[in-house]
Design a protein around this motif. Sequence first.
Motif, PDB file in Angstrom:
ATOM      1  N   UNK A   7     -14.598  -6.548   0.882  1.00 15.84           N
ATOM      2  CA  UNK A   7     -13.820  -6.771  -0.345  1.00 15.84           C
ATOM      3  C   UNK A   7     -13.966  -5.577  -1.291  1.00 15.84           C
ATOM      4  N   UNK A   8     -12.842  -4.981  -1.629  1.00 21.29           N
ATOM      5  CA  UNK A   8     -12.849  -3.849  -2.549  1.00 21.29           C
ATOM      6  C   UNK A   8     -13.206  -2.525  -1.886  1.00 21.29           C
ATOM      7  N   UNK A   9     -13.645  -2.572  -0.631  1.00 23.45           N
ATOM      8  CA  UNK A   9     -13.976  -1.331   0.071  1.00 23.45           C
ATOM      9  C   UNK A   9     -12.698  -0.580   0.430  1.00 23.45           C
ATOM     10  N   UNK A  10     -12.814   0.734   0.599  1.00 21.89           N
ATOM     11  CA  UNK A  10     -11.666   1.507   1.064  1.00 21.89           C
ATOM     12  C   UNK A  10     -11.779   1.636   2.584  1.00 21.89           C
ATOM     13  N   UNK A  50      -2.090  -1.248  13.314  1.00 17.94           N
ATOM     14  CA  UNK A  50      -1.398  -2.124  12.353  1.00 17.94           C
ATOM     15  C   UNK A  50      -2.090  -3.475  12.187  1.00 17.94           C
ATOM     16  N   UNK A  54      -3.929  -5.090   8.744  1.00 25.70           N
ATOM     17  CA  UNK A  54      -3.637  -6.388   8.117  1.00 25.70           C
ATOM     18  C   UNK A  54      -4.885  -7.263   8.011  1.00 25.70           C
ATOM     19  N   UNK A 102      -6.887  -5.931   5.176  1.00 21.65           N
ATOM     20  CA  UNK A 102      -6.204  -6.250   3.920  1.00 21.65           C
ATOM     21  C   UNK A 102      -6.462  -7.704   3.534  1.00 21.65           C
ATOM     22  N   UNK A 133      -9.477  -8.273   1.684  1.00 21.14           N
ATOM     23  CA  UNK A 133      -9.489  -7.644   0.362  1.00 21.14           C
ATOM     24  C   UNK A 133      -9.967  -6.204   0.350  1.00 21.14           C
ATOM     25  N   UNK A 134      -9.907  -5.536   1.492  1.00 14.94           N
ATOM     26  CA  UNK A 134     -10.136  -4.087   1.476  1.00 14.94           C
ATOM     27  C   UNK A 134      -8.874  -3.401   0.951  1.00 14.94           C
ATOM     28  N   UNK A 135      -9.052  -2.237   0.343  1.00 13.40           N
ATOM     29  CA  UNK A 135      -7.928  -1.346   0.081  1.00 13.40           C
ATOM     30  C   UNK A 135      -7.723  -0.565   1.369  1.00 13.40           C
ATOM     31  N   UNK A 136      -6.511  -0.579   1.912  1.00 16.67           N
ATOM     32  CA  UNK A 136      -6.320  -0.065   3.268  1.00 16.67           C
ATOM     33  C   UNK A 136      -5.378   1.138   3.303  1.00 16.67           C
ATOM     34  N   UNK A 137      -5.833   2.194   3.966  1.00 16.88           N
ATOM     35  CA  UNK A 137      -4.969   3.356   4.213  1.00 16.88           C
ATOM     36  C   UNK A 137      -4.758   3.510   5.713  1.00 16.88           C
ATOM     37  N   UNK A 138      -3.490   3.719   6.096  1.00 20.33           N
ATOM     38  CA  UNK A 138      -3.185   3.964   7.507  1.00 20.33           C
ATOM     39  C   UNK A 138      -2.788   5.426   7.681  1.00 20.33           C
ATOM     40  N   UNK A 139      -3.552   6.127   8.529  1.00 25.29           N
ATOM     41  CA  UNK A 139      -3.276   7.538   8.841  1.00 25.29           C
ATOM     42  C   UNK A 139      -2.757   7.651  10.264  1.00 25.29           C
TER      43      UNK A 139
END
Lengths: 279, 279
Positions: free
Chosen positions: A156-159, A171, A175, A178, A181-187
């Motif tokens: 939760x709240x982690x990147x 993908x 999800x 997410x 409650x993680x902040x999610x970046x897809x590279x």
Amino acid sequence: MTTRLSGSELAAGIRAEVAAAAAELAAAGTPPRLAVVVATADESSAWYVRSIARAAEKTGIACSVVDLGETATPDRIRAELAALSRDPAVHGIILQTPLPADAVFEDLAASIDPAKDVDGANPLSLGRLAAGLPAFAPATAAAVLALLDHHGIPLSGAHAVVVGRSNVVGKPAAHLLLQRDATVTICHSRTKELAEVTRSADVLVAAVGRPGLVAAEHVAEDAVVIDVGTNPMPDGGLVGDVDAGSVSGRVAALTPVPGGVGPVTTALLLHQTIQAARS
Amino acid sequence: MTTRLSGSELAAGIRAEVAAAAAELAAAGTPPRLAVVVATADESSAWYVRSIARAAEKTGIACSVVDLGETATPDRIRAELAALSRDPAVHGIILQTPLPADAVFEDLAASIDPAKDVDGANPLSLGRLAAGLPAFAPATAAAVLALLDHHGIPLSGAHAVVVGRSNVVGKPAAHLLLQRDATVTICHSRTKELAEVTRSADVLVAAVGRPGLVAAEHVAEDAVVIDVGTNPMPDGGLVGDVDAGSVSGRVAALTPVPGGVGPVTTALLLHQTIQAARS
């Protein structure tokens, strides 16, 4: 000191649960059965299917490998998936890759009954997962989360940065992260300054299938790194997407390859087959 | 200088296309029809439905508003969506929110035929979109991309940050941006140091429904900002999620509210209804 996030203990625990549940189901007249549909002559695919079949049978799940041959048409594969979906003796269905060149995986997987889609291949399963409805996740994506949970990694709240955008790992893992409650970046391959992005990750998931893609310059010192890659080497061994030599000792935690995500994935496939047989 | 990314011109162009296509379809014996299912007495919802109906009729698309009342049961709503899905005279179906407290939007929307799901509400549409298969995207998410394209904003390799993780905007917009080769980050209420994350965005999409959430400290100077928020004010006006006063003059480009995403969304709903009527 880098903690080794082994998947062995977790996988063994899941397999024990599966074995107990499979025995119960069999005693109750519903012996659980998994079907794997194959349409390739690929060697490493055959190796993987054999390892699933062995693992299934060890835990008391029957496994039928339906080999349609590498010349199978999309219609033939679709018909087989539909027939297995109708067969009450089959509880879980896996469509193995690679497929013949004219077949589209997601398109064919739409013929798998979502209730039997234990590897989350049907686009409906992905949509339900993304929408927060009950659904089977692809076992590999589920294994990423199971490993993080088993080792008590807060989300939760982690990147969380996921490298790779496949429908079967990147993908769905994004999800699931997410949802937690993680902040999610897809590279992915077009990401500019990949190392800069991945260095901002508290949790880094490497799922591209390129040996050594993630090296020391890609990781922060307190990062937790999950290596989904299982790249076959000429000597018959497996290496991950993470250059363990340069990353180990630098990050907080790292999954080994082999022995990390892999065994948990197989165990969860069986676990999801049990869930399917129960419902 | 901040460029104003107006949606008016784009929306007018789409509406003109829609009107021509609707006339053609009617002449060919298939007058296009959109159905909106309502189960609420909510005022701003009623206002929105009227505006859709007006826009539809102006372009030659018939619009039936099916008001089931705010006491409608989930089963009743599901039955209506199924009936409209079977009705060959209906080409597009929208399930309006809010819904009665015991109804789950995604669960009910699963009863909309994906071929008529012109606002991308069915989880299967989201799954197909995520998997890269043909599908209707939620019109708002599609409008974000249409606006970016209309104004020539490059996306490949750009860092797109989406604030908001709803199934109808945040998640589908993230998938559409990912399909266009952006590196995509999804933020939400649990994101730590939101301003730091959003400042790293080349393209920032604000879709949370909180007036003024995005202010000067949240944006980089070269950022393109898409404001999806349409928050009603006590005076009857609308404001976005972006504090335009503090952001304008600082960023490269910003959509106005009203007059940005909103009109494009409505126009695309009609456009997707035409696509559905044609197929």
